[in-house]
Design an enzyme around this catalytic site. Structure first.
Site, PDB file in Angstrom:
ATOM      1  N   LYS A  24       8.282  -2.704  -1.046  1.00 20.84           N
ATOM      2  CA  LYS A  24       8.135  -3.866   0.088  1.00 20.84           C
ATOM      3  C   LYS A  24       9.150  -5.023  -0.566  1.00 20.84           C
ATOM      4  O   LYS A  24       9.519  -5.741   0.191  1.00 20.84           O
ATOM      5  CB  LYS A  24       6.684  -4.375  -0.018  1.00 20.84           C
ATOM      6  CG  LYS A  24       5.933  -3.771   1.218  1.00 20.84           C
ATOM      7  CD  LYS A  24       4.782  -4.679   1.477  1.00 20.84           C
ATOM      8  CE  LYS A  24       3.745  -4.003   2.276  1.00 20.84           C
ATOM      9  NZ  LYS A  24       2.371  -4.514   2.252  1.00 20.84           N
ATOM     10  N   LYS A  32      10.142   5.943   8.635  1.00 23.15           N
ATOM     11  CA  LYS A  32       8.834   5.860   8.787  1.00 23.15           C
ATOM     12  C   LYS A  32       8.359   4.971  10.087  1.00 23.15           C
ATOM     13  O   LYS A  32       9.217   3.875   9.836  1.00 23.15           O
ATOM     14  CB  LYS A  32       8.057   5.640   7.609  1.00 23.15           C
ATOM     15  CG  LYS A  32       6.606   5.478   7.625  1.00 23.15           C
ATOM     16  CD  LYS A  32       5.918   4.787   6.488  1.00 23.15           C
ATOM     17  CE  LYS A  32       5.995   3.392   6.573  1.00 23.15           C
ATOM     18  NZ  LYS A  32       4.865   2.856   5.446  1.00 23.15           N
ATOM     19  N   LYS A  61       6.194  -1.812  11.371  1.00 22.66           N
ATOM     20  CA  LYS A  61       6.452  -2.950  11.893  1.00 22.66           C
ATOM     21  C   LYS A  61       7.822  -3.573  11.429  1.00 22.66           C
ATOM     22  O   LYS A  61       8.485  -4.147  12.212  1.00 22.66           O
ATOM     23  CB  LYS A  61       5.384  -3.911  11.809  1.00 22.66           C
ATOM     24  CG  LYS A  61       4.289  -3.862  12.657  1.00 22.66           C
ATOM     25  CD  LYS A  61       2.970  -4.547  12.103  1.00 22.66           C
ATOM     26  CE  LYS A  61       1.642  -3.649  12.270  1.00 22.66           C
ATOM     27  NZ  LYS A  61       0.541  -3.973  11.608  1.00 22.66           N
TER      28      LYS A  61
HETATM   29  P1  TYM Z   1      -1.449  -0.739   7.415  1.00 25.29           P
HETATM   30  O1  TYM Z   1      -2.096  -2.019   8.256  1.00 25.29           O
HETATM   31  O2  TYM Z   1       0.090  -0.908   7.100  1.00 25.29           O
HETATM   32  O3  TYM Z   1      -1.435   0.551   8.371  1.00 25.29           O
HETATM   33  C1  TYM Z   1      -2.874   0.991   8.814  1.00 25.29           C
HETATM   34  C2  TYM Z   1      -3.048   2.160   8.730  1.00 25.29           C
HETATM   35  O4  TYM Z   1      -1.837   3.006   9.480  1.00 25.29           O
HETATM   36  C3  TYM Z   1      -1.319   3.988   8.718  1.00 25.29           C
HETATM   37  N1  TYM Z   1       0.287   3.849   8.997  1.00 25.29           N
HETATM   38  C4  TYM Z   1       0.809   5.211   9.261  1.00 25.29           C
HETATM   39  N2  TYM Z   1       0.363   6.573   9.321  1.00 25.29           N
HETATM   40  C5  TYM Z   1       1.312   7.511   9.759  1.00 25.29           C
HETATM   41  N3  TYM Z   1       2.677   7.212   9.992  1.00 25.29           N
HETATM   42  C6  TYM Z   1       2.982   6.130   9.879  1.00 25.29           C
HETATM   43  N4  TYM Z   1       4.313   5.689  10.276  1.00 25.29           N
HETATM   44  C7  TYM Z   1       2.321   4.797   9.502  1.00 25.29           C
HETATM   45  N5  TYM Z   1       2.239   3.596   9.374  1.00 25.29           N
HETATM   46  C8  TYM Z   1       0.915   2.934   9.052  1.00 25.29           C
HETATM   47  C9  TYM Z   1      -1.302   3.595   7.078  1.00 25.29           C
HETATM   48  O5  TYM Z   1      -1.392   4.557   6.183  1.00 25.29           O
HETATM   49  C10 TYM Z   1      -2.934   3.058   7.313  1.00 25.29           C
HETATM   50  O6  TYM Z   1      -3.655   4.038   6.984  1.00 25.29           O
HETATM   51  N6  TYM Z   1      -2.952  -1.554   2.683  1.00 25.29           N
HETATM   52  C11 TYM Z   1      -3.252  -0.952   4.224  1.00 25.29           C
HETATM   53  C12 TYM Z   1      -4.675  -1.972   4.639  1.00 25.29           C
HETATM   54  C13 TYM Z   1      -5.796  -1.883   3.729  1.00 25.29           C
HETATM   55  C14 TYM Z   1      -6.864  -0.687   3.604  1.00 25.29           C
HETATM   56  C15 TYM Z   1      -7.911  -1.166   2.838  1.00 25.29           C
HETATM   57  C16 TYM Z   1      -6.688   0.767   4.085  1.00 25.29           C
HETATM   58  C17 TYM Z   1      -6.413  -2.686   3.367  1.00 25.29           C
HETATM   59  N7  TYM Z   1      -7.590  -2.552   2.899  1.00 25.29           N
HETATM   60  C18 TYM Z   1      -8.927  -0.307   2.408  1.00 25.29           C
HETATM   61  C19 TYM Z   1      -7.918   1.531   3.620  1.00 25.29           C
HETATM   62  C20 TYM Z   1      -8.690   0.840   2.823  1.00 25.29           C
HETATM   63  C21 TYM Z   1      -2.343  -1.334   4.926  1.00 25.29           C
HETATM   64  O7  TYM Z   1      -1.408  -2.078   4.823  1.00 25.29           O
HETATM   65  O8  TYM Z   1      -2.349  -0.609   6.361  1.00 25.29           O
END
Ligand code: TYM
Length: 332
Positions: free
Chosen positions: A113, A196, A199
C-alpha cells in the site's frame, strides 16, 4: 448446538465494486448456517481518508445499503458500524501492547500500500501501521470462528491468529484462532486492466455504476493480447472479459469460451454479451439499493439493532479479556 460465528468487514472508502461483491455473495450464502457479524469498518477508512473524513459517513450508509441489496438479511445478521461498538477500540489498544512492531512491518499489504499509493511519510501514520491490529480486534472481539474474505486479506488473517495465540499464551486461553474462508474461484477478481480489481487502481466496476457506465467500462477492458482479428484463436484465461463472464455466468460460459478458443467469435461479441450478463446481475441490486436509500429511517434502525447486538457480544468478550489480563476493577 449453537451456530459457529463469522465476522467480516468492508471499508467505506467509496462505493463497493465487483471484487467486494464476490465476498459479499459468500456472506449471503453463509448467513443461514452461521451467526454472522457484518461490519462496516469506518475507523479503518480513516487510515486513507484522514484528510477527507466527510466522505466516510455517507459512504458507510451506502455500504450498508449494498450489503442488504446483495442479499444479506438484516433480521438474520448483525449489520453495524465499527465506530458504534467502542469495544473494538478498547481491544485494539490492549492488543497493541502485545503485538511486536516487526510483525506489522512485515505485513505485505503495508509495504504494498505504501508503494502503490505512494504515500508520503505524513500519511504513513501510526494508525496505518497498526491497521492489522485493529482488524484483529474486529475479529477477536466477537471470538469469531471464521472470516470470509478475498485473497488479499490472508496476511491480515495470519497476523490475527498470531496475536490470538500470543494473547492466549500470555494470559490463558481466551480467543479461538479464526479460520479464513476464501472462495478459490473468485479469490481475486480481475479489474478492467487485468490487475486485481481495486479502488486505488481505477480499474473497477462499481455496484453504483448504471448500465451505460458498465457498458462503457467493459468496452475498454483488457482482452487477450494475441487475438487481433475476430478469427484469431483466443486464450480466454488471459482475457478479463472472458474471466468475468465465467464468474457471472457460471452455467453458460463454456460454449462462448470454446468458440473464443476456436476463433469463432470476436472480442466485441464477448464484450457485448458480458455487458448483458453484468447488468442482469446488477439490475435487481440497483432496484433494491434505490429503495433502501429512499428509506434512510429503516436503514438506520437496522444499523442500530445490529450495533446493539454486536455491543452485547463484544462487551462479553471484553469482560473475559480484562479478567484474563487481571485488569478487573476491584469494587471498594
Ligand atoms: P476491503 O474493504 O478492501 O475489501 C472488502 C472485501 O473485498 C475483498 N476484495 C476482493 N475480493 C476479490 N477480488 C478483488 N479484486 C477484491 N478486492 C477486494 C477483500 O478481500 C475483502 O474481503 N482490511 C479489510 C477490511 C476489514 C476486515 C476486518 C475484513 C477490517 N476489519 C475484519 C475482515 C475481517 C479491507 O480492507 O477490505
Amino acid at each position: 448446538m449453537s451456530k459457529k460465528r463469522i465476522l467480516s468487514g468492508m471499508q467505506p472508502t467509496g462505493a463497493l465494486h465487483l471484487g467486494n461483491l464476490e465476498v459479499l455473495r459468500t456472506w449471503v450464502r453463509l448467513q443461514q448456517e452461521y451467526d454472522m457479524f457484518c461490519c462496516i469498518v469506518d475507523w479503518h477508512a480513516l487510515t486513507t481518508l484522514y484528510n477527507r473524513t466527510e466522505e466516510i459517513v455517507p459512504a458507510a450508509r451506502l455500504v450498508a445499503a449494498d450489503y442488504i441489496a446483495a442479499g444479506l438479511d438484516p433480521e438474520r445478521c448483525s449489520i453495524f458500524l465499527q465506530s458504534h461498538v467502542k469495544e473494538h477500540a478498547e481491544l485494539h489498544l490492549l492488543l497493541s501492547m502485545i503485538t511486536p512492531l516487526g510483525w506489522l512491518e512485515r505485513v505485505p499489504t503495508y509495504k504494498e500500500k505504501r508503494e502503490n499509493l505512494q504515500l508520503s511519510d505524513e500519511a504513513t501514520s501510526y494508525g496505518f501501521l497498526g491497521y492489522p491490529v485493529l482488524q484483529a480486534a474486529d475479529i477477536l472481539v466477537y471470538r469469531a470462528d471464521a472470516v470470509p474474505v478475498g485473497k488479499d486479506q490472508l496476511p491480515h488473517l495470519e497476523i490475527t491468529r498470531e496475536i490470538a495465540r500470543r494473547f492466549n499464551h500470555l494470559y490463558g486461553p481466551t480467543f479461538p484462532e479464526p479460520a479464513s474462508i476464501v472462495n478459490e474461484e473468485t479469490a481475486v477478481i480481475p479489474g478492467l486492466d487485468n490487475r486485481k480489481m481495486s479502488k486505488s487502481y481505477d480499474n473497477a466496476i462499481y455496484l453504483s455504476d448504471d448500465a451505460d457506465t458498465v457498458a462503457k467500462k467493459v468496452m475498454t477492458a483488457y482482452t487477450c493480447p494475441t487475438k487481433i482479428r475476430k478469427t484469431d484463436p483466443g486464450i480466454p484465461e488471459a482475457c478479463v472479459v472472458c474471466r468475468l463472464r465465467r464468474i457471472y455466468d457460471p452455467d453458460d460460459y463454456e460454449l462462448s469460451w470454446e468458440e473464443d478458443r476456436r476463433g469463432e467469435r470476436g472480442c466485441m461479441q464477448n464484450k457485448r454479451e458480458l455487458i448483458d450478463v453484468l447488468n442482469s446481475v446488477l439490475d435487481p441490486m440497483r432496484t433494491r439499493r434505490r429503495e433502501l436509500i429512499a428509506d434512510p429511517g429503516a436503514l438506520e434502525s437496522w444499523l442500530d439493532a445490529g450495533a446493539e447486538r454486536a455491543r452485547e457480544e463484544a462487551a462479553k468478550t471484553l469482560r473475559l479479556v480484562r479478567s484474563a489480563m487481571k485488569l478487573d476493577n476491584p469494587r471498594p
